[in-house]
Structures are given as structure tokens and as C-alpha cells.
Design a protein around this motif. Structure first.
Motif, PDB file in Angstrom:
ATOM      1  N   GLY A   1      26.725  82.538 -44.737  1.00  0.00           N
ATOM      2  CA  GLY A   1      27.215  81.348 -45.404  1.00  0.00           C
ATOM      3  C   GLY A   1      26.737  81.211 -46.836  1.00  0.00           C
ATOM      4  O   GLY A   1      26.140  82.127 -47.424  1.00  0.00           O
ATOM      5  N   VAL A   2      26.991  80.021 -47.403  1.00  0.00           N
ATOM      6  CA  VAL A   2      26.561  79.723 -48.769  1.00  0.00           C
ATOM      7  C   VAL A   2      25.034  79.691 -48.844  1.00  0.00           C
ATOM      8  O   VAL A   2      24.439  80.116 -49.838  1.00  0.00           O
ATOM      9  N   LYS A   3      24.406  79.223 -47.765  1.00  0.00           N
ATOM     10  CA  LYS A   3      22.945  79.193 -47.738  1.00  0.00           C
ATOM     11  C   LYS A   3      22.375  80.597 -47.923  1.00  0.00           C
ATOM     12  O   LYS A   3      21.343  80.781 -48.580  1.00  0.00           O
ATOM     13  N   GLY A   4      23.074  81.595 -47.413  1.00  0.00           N
ATOM     14  CA  GLY A   4      22.633  82.981 -47.579  1.00  0.00           C
ATOM     15  C   GLY A   4      22.656  83.425 -49.032  1.00  0.00           C
ATOM     16  O   GLY A   4      21.805  84.219 -49.457  1.00  0.00           O
ATOM     17  N   LEU A   5      23.635  82.926 -49.792  1.00  0.00           N
ATOM     18  CA  LEU A   5      23.688  83.259 -51.219  1.00  0.00           C
ATOM     19  C   LEU A   5      22.454  82.716 -51.931  1.00  0.00           C
ATOM     20  O   LEU A   5      21.841  83.405 -52.748  1.00  0.00           O
ATOM     21  N   ILE A   6      22.106  81.474 -51.620  1.00  0.00           N
ATOM     22  CA  ILE A   6      20.935  80.861 -52.246  1.00  0.00           C
ATOM     23  C   ILE A   6      19.657  81.586 -51.818  1.00  0.00           C
ATOM     24  O   ILE A   6      18.771  81.864 -52.641  1.00  0.00           O
ATOM     25  N   ASP A   7      19.552  81.917 -50.542  1.00  0.00           N
ATOM     26  CA  ASP A   7      18.364  82.597 -50.043  1.00  0.00           C
ATOM     27  C   ASP A   7      18.192  83.985 -50.659  1.00  0.00           C
ATOM     28  O   ASP A   7      17.077  84.496 -50.766  1.00  0.00           O
ATOM     29  N   SER A   8      19.315  84.575 -51.080  1.00  0.00           N
ATOM     30  CA  SER A   8      19.255  85.910 -51.687  1.00  0.00           C
ATOM     31  C   SER A   8      18.785  85.859 -53.132  1.00  0.00           C
ATOM     32  O   SER A   8      18.575  86.903 -53.761  1.00  0.00           O
ATOM     33  N   GLY A   9      18.645  84.646 -53.680  1.00  0.00           N
ATOM     34  CA  GLY A   9      18.197  84.497 -55.059  1.00  0.00           C
ATOM     35  C   GLY A   9      19.319  84.458 -56.071  1.00  0.00           C
ATOM     36  O   GLY A   9      19.069  84.526 -57.284  1.00  0.00           O
ATOM     37  N   MET A  10      20.557  84.344 -55.602  1.00  0.00           N
ATOM     38  CA  MET A  10      21.698  84.322 -56.520  1.00  0.00           C
ATOM     39  C   MET A  10      21.587  83.147 -57.493  1.00  0.00           C
ATOM     40  O   MET A  10      21.410  82.003 -57.085  1.00  0.00           O
ATOM     41  N   ALA A  11      21.709  83.431 -58.777  1.00  0.00           N
ATOM     42  CA  ALA A  11      21.525  82.405 -59.808  1.00  0.00           C
ATOM     43  C   ALA A  11      22.838  81.951 -60.428  1.00  0.00           C
ATOM     44  O   ALA A  11      22.853  81.025 -61.229  1.00  0.00           O
ATOM     45  N   LYS A  12      23.958  82.616 -60.078  1.00  0.00           N
ATOM     46  CA  LYS A  12      25.267  82.241 -60.601  1.00  0.00           C
ATOM     47  C   LYS A  12      26.252  82.082 -59.449  1.00  0.00           C
ATOM     48  O   LYS A  12      26.160  82.780 -58.444  1.00  0.00           O
ATOM     49  N   VAL A  13      27.177  81.171 -59.610  1.00  0.00           N
ATOM     50  CA  VAL A  13      28.197  80.943 -58.591  1.00  0.00           C
ATOM     51  C   VAL A  13      29.174  82.121 -58.574  1.00  0.00           C
ATOM     52  O   VAL A  13      29.752  82.448 -59.619  1.00  0.00           O
ATOM     53  N   PRO A  14      29.367  82.788 -57.438  1.00  0.00           N
ATOM     54  CA  PRO A  14      30.329  83.898 -57.375  1.00  0.00           C
ATOM     55  C   PRO A  14      31.749  83.431 -57.687  1.00  0.00           C
ATOM     56  O   PRO A  14      32.092  82.269 -57.468  1.00  0.00           O
ATOM     57  N   ARG A  15      32.547  84.363 -58.178  1.00  0.00           N
ATOM     58  CA  ARG A  15      33.916  84.013 -58.569  1.00  0.00           C
ATOM     59  C   ARG A  15      34.713  83.405 -57.418  1.00  0.00           C
ATOM     60  O   ARG A  15      35.575  82.544 -57.625  1.00  0.00           O
ATOM     61  N   LEU A  16      34.425  83.822 -56.196  1.00  0.00           N
ATOM     62  CA  LEU A  16      35.107  83.310 -55.014  1.00  0.00           C
ATOM     63  C   LEU A  16      35.043  81.790 -54.929  1.00  0.00           C
ATOM     64  O   LEU A  16      35.943  81.141 -54.402  1.00  0.00           O
TER      65      LEU A  16
END
Length: 380
Positions: free
Chosen positions: A33-48
Motif C-alpha cells: 500500500g501507500v504506507k509501504g511507500l512511506i516506509d521505504s523512505g520515498m520522498a516524492k509522490v510517484p507519478r501514479l
């Protein structure tokens, strides 16, 4: 109910060198989910997840975007069992339903510890390790409990910044063994209290329409419920995406519990108004089908949830719709509300037909009202 099309059937590429179908499929397959993106350290919103400009009008970067002093009405149910005070409660409810379509309910009878318990359980579920959550991830509508991100992922123009849990009480209480242990006590206890509140509101709304208190209960338009919880993680670029796109609900009535993190807005007087959380309150909103059967007396209005840097926002919505045997029952404007000066504004429809059109047209999930499709004449 909702049948999710496959990625191959639903997605087209958007823009040069961008394969949205591939990105959506890869995101879904993580089951994080979206929580996984945050947990991965992603600092920018993916284009999706980046929305087109028309979806982001009046969206601020990190505040609750409305500058208005307007406030959603608060309905105090404390006096609803006293015949003298009940009239005031009914009058307040009528005004809120006719003008706002939203109202905050206090003294509703649901214990604070029950509300806090279900909100905390939802938060704990989403903040578990990915591997623990993944076993519950599913897009199979036959499952009575499921965890997923973006039910419309494979056909929406842009994904929204939230993850979801669904508890399906449409055909009675789900098998507790089919629900994670974390939820078996708090969710089922919360549902029992919501059922009592629903019955009280059904009577009050009937009276607010000028009908006998048992009218809405007798026509069985709110006998079924789905409890849907959303977890909105913090967002690094909230100006680029939304937590939930603007929409109205394909229900008769929706009851919402939310934690202290705001972000919900309703459309009122051509502007977006913040729905600031009121401690201990349940937020109610009129659904499309209640507007239809009330012949436009009660209003179903647009609402949305902003993505925010603060969070996480947690909400638990209970969608009230007809029961299993009433899904194909025709509902139209209530005859007792009609006369020569107030002709029917809508044709009869079933919940199955209405909800099917809401989903298949894409309108209901893309900020377009579905109600005009069922209108037989323009309002005077």
C-alpha cells in the motif's frame, strides 16, 4: 457489487515513456500500500498518484485548505428521547439535511472507549510489518474482510493517498475467523453500537421528512452496512495528490468516525469547508439515494479528503444501504412527499442499478454526480 477489472482491461498508457498499467501493477503486487511507500523512505509522490490540475483546485500544500468560517452543524441527540426536546433535535436535523447534507452528532450513545478502540485497531493494523499485512491483501469482492489500496487503482486517472480495510456486514455478521484477531473485539463491538444509532437516526430522519418515525425503517432502505476504514499516511508532497477525490456517496446515509487529524472537506455554498474533528462526535452525511427518495428535500453533497504532511489520518465509515433482499427493490421519491407543486424529480431505481452505474460510468469515482442520470425533470 463492485467487480474489479484486470489491469490489462482497464489501464491505458498516459503520456510518452510512461506505462501507467505497469506502474499500477507493480504497486499492487507489493501488497504494501501507500504506507509501504512511506516506509521505504520515498520522498516524492510517484507519478501514479499525481492528479491532474482540475482535481487539485483550491488544494493548499499543508493546511486544511479552506479560509471560510463556516462550520458543519452539530446535532446534540441528548434530548431525542424527551418528547419536548425531540422536536428541537428533529428541526436541527432537518435544517442540516436540507442545507448542508452533513452534520456532526454528539451524545449519540457510542462509548468513547469503543470509538477509540476501533480507530486504534485500524492504526495498528496498517503499522504492522508488511509481511503480516500482505496475507490479507485482496481485491476479491467475495471476501468479507480485505485490505487493499485504491479500489479503483486500475481505471482511475490517478491513485489516491490512502490504504483501506473493508468489513462486509451486507449479509449479516462476517465469520470472525475471516477477520484478523486484532479487529474481532473492537470492530464487532463498534458495529453493535452503530446499529443502535442507525435506528435512532432512521426515526429522526423520518420525522424530519414529516413522516411517521418508522417510515424509513419500514421501507428497509438502510438494513445493510459496510464498514470501510481508511488510513491516510503522511504525504511528502500533498499539493500533488489527494487522499480521496471529490465525490458524493452512493448510499442512503453514511456514518463516519475520524481521528484528530483533519483533511476532510465538504462543498458548501460553492466553496470547500473543513470538517474539523469534534472529540467524541460521529459525522453523518446524506447519501445520493436519500436525496432521491426525499425528492431533493435532503441533500447529498460533494466531499473530499486532502493529503497532508501531518498524520496519519484514520477514519472508519459505515455505509448504510438496503439489505440483501432489497438490493433489487425499486425505490423512488416517497409518495407522501409529492403533490401537484412537488412532482417526482427522479425515476425509480434499485440499489443494484444505481451502484452499478456509479461504478461502471466512472462518474461516481471521478468527481461527477450520478444523480442527474436518474432525474426525470429539472428542479424548479
Amino acid at each position: 457489487m463492485q467487480i474489479l477489472p484486470s489491469p490489462e482491461e482497464s489501464i491505458t498508457c498516459s503520456g510518452p515513456h510512461y506505462d501507467r498499467a505497469k506502474e499500477a501493477k507493480e504497486f499492487d503486487e507489493t501488497k504494501a500500500g501507500v504506507k509501504g511507500l512511506i516506509d521505504s523512505g520515498m520522498a516524492k509522490v510517484p507519478r501514479l498518484f499525481i492528479h491532474p490540475p482540475q482535481n487539485l483546485r483550491d488544494v493548499s500544500s499543508d493546511t486544511e485548505g479552506s479560509a471560510t468560517d463556516l462550520k458543519v452543524p452539530i446535532i446534540d441527540m441528548m434530548g431525542c428521547q424527551d418528547s419536548r426536546l425531540r422536536r428541537d433535535v428533529v428541526d436541527d436535523l432537518r435544517r442540516a439535511s436540507e442545507t448542508w447534507g452533513f452534520f456532526q452528532i454528539i451524545n449519540h450513545g457510542i462509548p468513547v472507549d469503543v470509538m477509540d478502540g476501533v480507530l486504534e485497531a485500524v492504526k495498528q493494523f496498517h503499522e504492522q510489518p508488511e509481511g503480516v499485512k500482505a496475507e490479507w491483501y485482496s481485491r476479491d469482492d467475495a471476501r468479507k474482510f480485505r485490505y487493499y489500496s485504491n479500489g479503483d487503482l486500475f481505471w482511475s486517472k490517478a491513485a489516491t493517498w490512502k490504504d483501506t480495510l473493508l468489513f462486509d456486514f451486507s449479509f449479516g455478521e462476517p465469520d470472525r475467523e475471516a477477520v484478523p484477531l486484532l479487529f474481532r473485539e473492537p470492530v464487532f463491538e463498534y458495529e453493535k453500537h452503530v446499529e443502535k444509532l442507525k435506528r435512532s437516526l432512521s426515526e429522526l430522519l423520518s420525522e424530519a421528512l414529516g413522516l411517521d418515525s418508522g417510515y424509513l425503517g419500514d421501507i428497509e432502505c438502510m438494513d445493510s452496512k459496510r464498514i470501510v476504514s481508511h488510513y491516510y499516511p503522511t504525504c511528502p508532497q500533498p499539493e500533488l495528490t489527494l487522499g480521496t477525490i471529490n465525490h458524493s456517496d452512493a448510499t442512503y446515509l453514511t456514518l463516519l468516525l475520524q481521528n484528530h487529524h483533519g483533511g476532510l472537506q465538504v462543498r458548501h455554498q460553492d466553496q470547500w469547508v473543513d470538517v474539523s474533528p469534534v472529540p467524541g462526535a460521529i459525522l453523518a452525511n446524506i447519501g445520493d439515494l436519500m436525496q432521491l427518495v426525499s425528492n431533493d428535500k435532503f441533500k447529498s453533497v460533494e466531499h473530499r479528503v486532502l493529503a497532508r504532511k501531518a498524520g496519519p489520518r484514520v477514519s472508519v465509515a459505515c455505509f448504510l444501504v438496503p439489505g440483501e433482499t432489497q438490493m433489487s427493490k425499486p425505490y423512488g421519491p416517497i409518495k407522501e412527499l409529492l403533490d401537484e407543486d412537488n412532482p417526482p424529480m427522479y425515476r425509480e431505481t434499485t440499489f443494484t442499478e444505481y451502484f452499478g452505474f456509479y461504478l461502471s460510468s466512472g462518474n461516481g469515482l471521478n468527481g461527477e454526480s450520478v444523480l442527474p442520470h436518474f432525474r426525470v425533470s429539472e428542479p424548479k
